[in-house]
Design an enzyme around this catalytic site. Structure first.
Site, PDB file in Angstrom:
ATOM      1  N   LYS A 110       0.829  -1.207   0.000  1.00 43.73           N
ATOM      2  CA  LYS A 110       0.000   0.000   0.000  1.00 43.73           C
ATOM      3  C   LYS A 110       0.866   1.261   0.000  1.00 43.73           C
ATOM      4  O   LYS A 110       0.578   2.214  -0.717  1.00 43.73           O
ATOM      5  CB  LYS A 110      -0.957   0.007   1.193  1.00 43.73           C
ATOM      6  CG  LYS A 110      -2.131  -0.951   1.002  1.00 43.73           C
ATOM      7  CD  LYS A 110      -3.023  -1.000   2.218  1.00 43.73           C
ATOM      8  CE  LYS A 110      -4.160  -1.989   2.023  1.00 43.73           C
ATOM      9  NZ  LYS A 110      -4.830  -2.348   3.279  1.00 43.73           N
ATOM     10  N   LYS A 189      -4.081 -10.184  -9.307  1.00 43.60           N
ATOM     11  CA  LYS A 189      -5.123 -10.353  -8.291  1.00 43.60           C
ATOM     12  C   LYS A 189      -6.163  -9.239  -8.403  1.00 43.60           C
ATOM     13  O   LYS A 189      -5.798  -8.069  -8.488  1.00 43.60           O
ATOM     14  CB  LYS A 189      -4.495 -10.315  -6.886  1.00 43.60           C
ATOM     15  CG  LYS A 189      -5.505 -10.544  -5.781  1.00 43.60           C
ATOM     16  CD  LYS A 189      -4.951 -10.220  -4.407  1.00 43.60           C
ATOM     17  CE  LYS A 189      -5.247  -8.791  -4.030  1.00 43.60           C
ATOM     18  NZ  LYS A 189      -5.013  -8.466  -2.619  1.00 43.60           N
ATOM     19  N   LYS A 192      -9.345  -3.702  -5.345  1.00 45.09           N
ATOM     20  CA  LYS A 192      -9.777  -2.309  -5.464  1.00 45.09           C
ATOM     21  C   LYS A 192      -8.576  -1.414  -5.723  1.00 45.09           C
ATOM     22  O   LYS A 192      -8.620  -0.492  -6.517  1.00 45.09           O
ATOM     23  CB  LYS A 192     -10.443  -1.841  -4.157  1.00 45.09           C
ATOM     24  CG  LYS A 192     -11.804  -2.451  -3.917  1.00 45.09           C
ATOM     25  CD  LYS A 192     -12.234  -2.282  -2.460  1.00 45.09           C
ATOM     26  CE  LYS A 192     -12.849  -3.554  -1.941  1.00 45.09           C
ATOM     27  NZ  LYS A 192     -13.236  -3.586  -0.561  1.00 45.09           N
TER      28      LYS A 192
HETATM   29  P1  TYM Z   1     -11.001  -6.872   2.095  1.00 40.23           P
HETATM   30  O1  TYM Z   1     -12.170  -6.014   2.280  1.00 40.23           O
HETATM   31  O2  TYM Z   1      -9.804  -6.315   1.406  1.00 40.23           O
HETATM   32  O3  TYM Z   1     -11.382  -8.186   1.313  1.00 40.23           O
HETATM   33  C1  TYM Z   1     -12.458  -8.990   1.769  1.00 40.23           C
HETATM   34  C2  TYM Z   1     -12.176 -10.451   1.466  1.00 40.23           C
HETATM   35  O4  TYM Z   1     -12.073 -10.652   0.057  1.00 40.23           O
HETATM   36  C3  TYM Z   1     -10.906 -11.413  -0.220  1.00 40.23           C
HETATM   37  N1  TYM Z   1     -10.402 -11.043  -1.542  1.00 40.23           N
HETATM   38  C4  TYM Z   1     -10.027 -11.929  -2.477  1.00 40.23           C
HETATM   39  N2  TYM Z   1     -10.024 -13.267  -2.482  1.00 40.23           N
HETATM   40  C5  TYM Z   1      -9.602 -13.891  -3.608  1.00 40.23           C
HETATM   41  N3  TYM Z   1      -9.199 -13.215  -4.723  1.00 40.23           N
HETATM   42  C6  TYM Z   1      -9.199 -11.871  -4.756  1.00 40.23           C
HETATM   43  N4  TYM Z   1      -8.810 -11.226  -5.851  1.00 40.23           N
HETATM   44  C7  TYM Z   1      -9.612 -11.161  -3.593  1.00 40.23           C
HETATM   45  N5  TYM Z   1      -9.736  -9.840  -3.273  1.00 40.23           N
HETATM   46  C8  TYM Z   1     -10.225  -9.790  -2.016  1.00 40.23           C
HETATM   47  C9  TYM Z   1      -9.929 -11.039   0.877  1.00 40.23           C
HETATM   48  O5  TYM Z   1      -8.941 -12.017   1.034  1.00 40.23           O
HETATM   49  C10 TYM Z   1     -10.833 -10.930   2.059  1.00 40.23           C
HETATM   50  O6  TYM Z   1     -11.040 -12.191   2.667  1.00 40.23           O
HETATM   51  N6  TYM Z   1      -8.417  -7.327   6.267  1.00 40.23           N
HETATM   52  C11 TYM Z   1      -9.621  -7.810   5.638  1.00 40.23           C
HETATM   53  C12 TYM Z   1     -10.872  -7.402   6.395  1.00 40.23           C
HETATM   54  C13 TYM Z   1     -10.848  -7.833   7.810  1.00 40.23           C
HETATM   55  C14 TYM Z   1     -10.916  -9.169   8.296  1.00 40.23           C
HETATM   56  C15 TYM Z   1     -10.855  -9.057   9.717  1.00 40.23           C
HETATM   57  C16 TYM Z   1     -11.011 -10.415   7.691  1.00 40.23           C
HETATM   58  C17 TYM Z   1     -10.762  -7.021   8.903  1.00 40.23           C
HETATM   59  N7  TYM Z   1     -10.774  -7.741  10.045  1.00 40.23           N
HETATM   60  C18 TYM Z   1     -10.911 -10.214  10.526  1.00 40.23           C
HETATM   61  C19 TYM Z   1     -11.057 -11.549   8.493  1.00 40.23           C
HETATM   62  C20 TYM Z   1     -11.004 -11.443   9.912  1.00 40.23           C
HETATM   63  C21 TYM Z   1      -9.632  -7.211   4.248  1.00 40.23           C
HETATM   64  O7  TYM Z   1      -8.790  -6.439   3.896  1.00 40.23           O
HETATM   65  O8  TYM Z   1     -10.636  -7.514   3.504  1.00 40.23           O
END
Ligand code: TYM
Length: 320
Positions: A110, A189, A192
């Protein structure tokens, strides 16, 4: 078994989120006590516009319900509705080695892409560990990009247990091999922050245009097309039936079909796959009170579950 996962309201729901996390989470809600939340505190690290944050939060809640989260089975809430999570994040941060966070890819990625290196961005994995440990979670369904954050969570839980006795359960990630990394428009991948996303609930025309914009090589129509690392095939596999997918692989190998035709088939499969979710979403949009009530009840339940864990932590560290 307690299952927990979160998703940030930092943009519109895309195919990576759905296949990487939402669909597995929805399947798992049948198999244990599920807790799913909207990580609005995490989103604050990148969303600076308050109106946008409110909109994303609301839309994501609607989208998750539309995709099949069943509030009768899973507790669904907003992260910021459980204030104990920030208290726990602070306590965890006092035992978090700087080096552990400095090694986190997500922070390095990031900041390399130009995001300001704020403390919140740096401490992001500590808040995530608090999310998970606060509810004695056993299983955390996520995409592969979150694997390292789960490792940090386990490291911190082990550290606290070593220092203070048996305080935390050690959670396990649940990462499905077939959907761990959903490709985006450019084959990397879907994310966003890479600007290569395909949004699920996009208008038909916009969705079609996006899919038609998937990057392809310059293999002439009549020639066989490479099947390896093809974003079109990778995405088609997720949404088409097995037979249709096999037929597309065969057509790639045979030559004679242009990428445009493959993209049209991918668009059709995508549009059809999400038709029931679109219908459910339209119903939810027409009844805004329903979503508010789900999140209110979810917050109440989540706070009730967090209370005893937090009391245990306070006692263990000497705050109570
Ligand atoms: P976030 O919002 O970035 O993404 C949400 C979920 O989507 C999955 N993901 C993907 N999986 C496969 N291929 C992709 N291209 C792809 N893009 C996104 C992410 O792996 C994620 O599971 N840090 C987390 C949010 C969070 C969280 C937590 C998750 C906060 N606290 C506690 C689990 C437990 C996140 O950035 O999600």
């Amino acid at each position: 078994m307690r299952i927990l996962s979160g998703i940030q309201p930092s943009g519109k729901l895309h195919l990576g989120n759905y296949f990487g996390m939402m669909r597995p989470a929805i399947e798992l809600q049948e198999q244990g006590e599920a807790l799913y939340f909207i990580a609005d505190l995490h989103a604050l690290t990148t969303v600076r516009d308050p109106a946008a944050l409110r909109n994303y939060t609301r839309e994501l809640a609607i989208d998750f319900l539309a995709c099949g989260l069943d509030p009768a089975r899973a507790c669904f809430f907003r992260q910021s509705d459980v204030p104990a999570v920030t208290e726990l994040a602070w306590i965890l941060s006092t035992v978090t080695p700087m080096g552990l966070l400095e090694r986190c890819h997500s922070y390095k990625d990031k900041t390399a892409r130009g995001l300001a290196a704020s403390h919140g961005l740096f401490a992001y994995p500590v808040l995530m560990a608090a999310d998970i440990l606060l509810y004695d979670s056993d299983l955390v369904p996520v995409g592969r990009d979150q694997k390292q954050h789960l490792e940090v969570t386990r490291d911190l839980a082990i550290k606290v247990n070593e220092l203070y006795g048996d305080v935390f359960k050690l959670p396990e990630p649940s990462i499905r091999a077939d959907t761990a990394l959903v490709p985006g428009l450019d084959g990397a991948k879907m994310s966003k922050s890479y600007g290569n996303t395909i949004e699920i609930f996009e208008e038909e025309k916009v969705l079609k245009k996006k899919i038609m914009g998937i990057k392809t090589d310059s293999t002439p129509v009549e020639e066989p097309k490479p099947t390896e690392d093809s974003a079109i095939l990778g995405l088609y596999k997720l949404m088409a039936g097995e037979g249709d997918y096999a037929a597309m692989v065969e057509a790639f190998r045979a030559g004679g079909t242009g990428y445009g035709d493959f993209k049209k088939a991918l668009f059709a499969a995508t549009w059809e796959y999400f038709a029931p979710m679109r219908a459910r979403r339209a119903e939810l949009l027409a009844d805004p009170g329903q979503v508010d009530e789900v999140l209110r009840a979810g917050a109440e339940k989540a706070n009730a579950l967090a209370g005893p864990v937090m009391a245990r932590v306070r006692r263990a560290v000497g705050l109570a």
